[in-house]
Design a protein around this motif. Structure first.
Motif, PDB file in Angstrom:
ATOM      1  N   GLU A 233      33.898  40.297  35.030  1.00 53.99           N
ATOM      2  CA  GLU A 233      33.449  39.439  36.131  1.00 53.99           C
ATOM      3  C   GLU A 233      34.359  38.220  36.300  1.00 53.99           C
ATOM      4  O   GLU A 233      34.612  37.765  37.401  1.00 53.99           O
ATOM      5  CB  GLU A 233      32.031  38.927  35.849  1.00 53.99           C
ATOM      6  N   ILE A 234      34.847  37.714  35.164  1.00 54.25           N
ATOM      7  CA  ILE A 234      35.749  36.555  35.211  1.00 54.25           C
ATOM      8  C   ILE A 234      37.156  37.015  35.599  1.00 54.25           C
ATOM      9  O   ILE A 234      37.826  36.392  36.405  1.00 54.25           O
ATOM     10  CB  ILE A 234      35.757  35.809  33.856  1.00 54.25           C
ATOM     11  N   LEU A 235      37.552  38.127  35.036  1.00 52.63           N
ATOM     12  CA  LEU A 235      38.885  38.678  35.319  1.00 52.63           C
ATOM     13  C   LEU A 235      39.075  38.915  36.815  1.00 52.63           C
ATOM     14  O   LEU A 235      40.145  38.683  37.364  1.00 52.63           O
ATOM     15  CB  LEU A 235      39.070  39.991  34.543  1.00 52.63           C
ATOM     16  N   HIS A 236      38.014  39.366  37.478  1.00 56.65           N
ATOM     17  CA  HIS A 236      38.143  39.710  38.897  1.00 56.65           C
ATOM     18  C   HIS A 236      37.751  38.593  39.851  1.00 56.65           C
ATOM     19  O   HIS A 236      37.709  38.786  41.053  1.00 56.65           O
ATOM     20  CB  HIS A 236      37.327  40.980  39.208  1.00 56.65           C
ATOM     21  N   ARG A 237      37.468  37.405  39.294  1.00 61.58           N
ATOM     22  CA  ARG A 237      37.144  36.279  40.189  1.00 61.58           C
ATOM     23  C   ARG A 237      38.379  35.882  40.976  1.00 61.58           C
ATOM     24  O   ARG A 237      39.489  35.924  40.470  1.00 61.58           O
ATOM     25  CB  ARG A 237      36.698  35.063  39.379  1.00 61.58           C
ATOM     26  N   SER A 238      38.161  35.430  42.209  1.00 61.83           N
ATOM     27  CA  SER A 238      39.318  34.946  42.960  1.00 61.83           C
ATOM     28  C   SER A 238      39.689  33.573  42.412  1.00 61.83           C
ATOM     29  O   SER A 238      38.853  32.880  41.852  1.00 61.83           O
ATOM     30  CB  SER A 238      38.984  34.860  44.446  1.00 61.83           C
ATOM     31  N   PRO A 239      40.963  33.180  42.555  1.00 57.37           N
ATOM     32  CA  PRO A 239      41.386  31.864  42.066  1.00 57.37           C
ATOM     33  C   PRO A 239      40.728  30.767  42.897  1.00 57.37           C
ATOM     34  O   PRO A 239      41.251  30.364  43.922  1.00 57.37           O
ATOM     35  CB  PRO A 239      42.906  31.867  42.251  1.00 57.37           C
ATOM     36  N   ASN A 240      39.563  30.345  42.452  1.00 59.53           N
ATOM     37  CA  ASN A 240      38.695  29.517  43.269  1.00 59.53           C
ATOM     38  C   ASN A 240      38.454  28.201  42.542  1.00 59.53           C
ATOM     39  O   ASN A 240      37.632  28.126  41.653  1.00 59.53           O
ATOM     40  CB  ASN A 240      37.390  30.312  43.449  1.00 59.53           C
ATOM     41  N   PRO A 241      39.196  27.152  42.895  1.00 56.20           N
ATOM     42  CA  PRO A 241      39.078  25.908  42.136  1.00 56.20           C
ATOM     43  C   PRO A 241      37.751  25.221  42.447  1.00 56.20           C
ATOM     44  O   PRO A 241      37.284  25.281  43.564  1.00 56.20           O
ATOM     45  CB  PRO A 241      40.242  25.070  42.665  1.00 56.20           C
ATOM     46  N   ASP A 242      37.179  24.599  41.449  1.00 56.84           N
ATOM     47  CA  ASP A 242      35.914  23.899  41.678  1.00 56.84           C
ATOM     48  C   ASP A 242      36.216  22.506  42.215  1.00 56.84           C
ATOM     49  O   ASP A 242      35.869  21.505  41.617  1.00 56.84           O
ATOM     50  CB  ASP A 242      35.142  23.792  40.365  1.00 56.84           C
TER      51      ASP A 242
END
Length: 313
Positions: A233-242
């Motif tokens: 789930e983490i591996l496939h997350r988009s590069p999404n900065p908080d």
């Protein structure tokens, strides 16, 4: 030399690594720096994203999960997913997490202002960001170039200053925690973000005692993550900065291309290919490649913390 380079094929294969070997080398590095540091542990600021998850995994393998702490640094307007994924990686690695809100600091420096507290957080921010950034008739890439060239309008400058202040507040808290507990700080910067200035100078993505992945590309990190068995789930997350609600993939948002294209352009440049050659190979227009070159040049000061003259004596 130049002749060899003409035959270099710019495909994702150029990033193929022996992930097991690289992990071993990085872990050895962490171990060595840790034993030289006179510290009792390592704290990793975790955002629930891929990079900090890989950094935490490498630190854990290097010195053991009892000596690594995951530090979560939420704020009121932050992304609630950060908490979910941050807990997921900590549980997966068997490390303790500590959570410290940066909201009071942000209030203190006037980052979260009255307007925001009136209307419910993220939805409002997302709307504002969309209005300012996307509907102003300028792309985020143009805005980004303008910000590097000091040409942003005051409204947008203020917004950026608010956003970067969050990343700097996190440094303050991370180091206070580290010093209280005699820990060293491990950061998650990498070469892709570094070269295009996609980080906050003096922010949590720029300041640490060790940056185990600073010299490798995002394309490499994905392979390390697979080898380390970071949760899918983490591996496939988009590069999404908080940082900016509404930005779901920072590479697409800022550069209108995915991370792999950027990696290949940077790699081609590193190997001495011309912009023309790179554009040809990647089926892009040369202008887009030159823009990335320009961004690398304009963000150079961000990679050199304090410029100083060299004087003879």
């Amino acid at each position: 030399g130049e002749v060899m380079n003409e035959h270099m094929k710019l495909t994702k294969d150029v990033f193929q690594i022996d992930a097991q070997q690289w992990c071993k080398e990085i872990e050895d590095f962490i171990n060595e720096k840790f034993s030289e540091s006179y510290r009792d542990g390592i704290v990793v600021p975790i955002s629930g994203g891929l990079d900090s998850s890989v950094t935490a995994a490498l630190c854990t393998r290097a010195i053991g999960n009892d000596k690594v702490k995951g530090l979560m640094l939420p704020e009121r307007w932050g992304n609630p997913e950060a908490d979910y994924y941050g807990r997921m990686i900590s549980k997966h690695l068997g490390i303790e997490t500590v959570k410290i809100s940066i909201s009071p600091i942000l209030r203190g420096v006037g980052t979260s202002d009255f307007l925001l507290s009136v209307i419910s957080g993220r939805a409002f921010w997302k709307d504002i960001v969309n209005k300012i950034v996307y509907k102003s008739g300028r792309s985020q890439k143009e805005d980004y170039l303008d910000s590097l060239k000091g040409k942003l309008n005051p409204w947008k400058r203020k917004m950026i200053a608010k956003i970067t202040s969050k990343q700097r507040a996190r440094v303050l808290v991370a180091y206070k925690f580290a010093e209280e507990n005699n820990y060293m700080v491990a950061g998650s910067a990498h070469k892709t973000e570094d070269m295009v200035g996609l980080f906050c100078k003096y922010g949590i993505d720029d300041c640490a005692d060790i940056m185990p992945m600073k010299n490798i590309y995002r394309s490499h990190i994905l392979q390390l993550a697979e080898f380390l068995e970071v949760p899918l789930e983490i591996l496939h997350r988009s590069p999404n900065p908080d940082i900016l609600p509404g930005v779901t993939d920072k590479y697409m948002s800022y550069f209108e291309m995915d991370y792999l294209k950027i990696d290949l352009i940077l790699f081609g440049q590193q190997k001495g290919l011309t912009a023309h050659e790179i554009a040809n190979q990647l089926g892009m227009n040369e202008q887009a490649v030159n823009e990335i070159y320009e961004i690398v040049q304009l963000s150079k000061h961000m990679r050199n913390h304090a410029l100083a003259p060299i004087l003879e004596y």
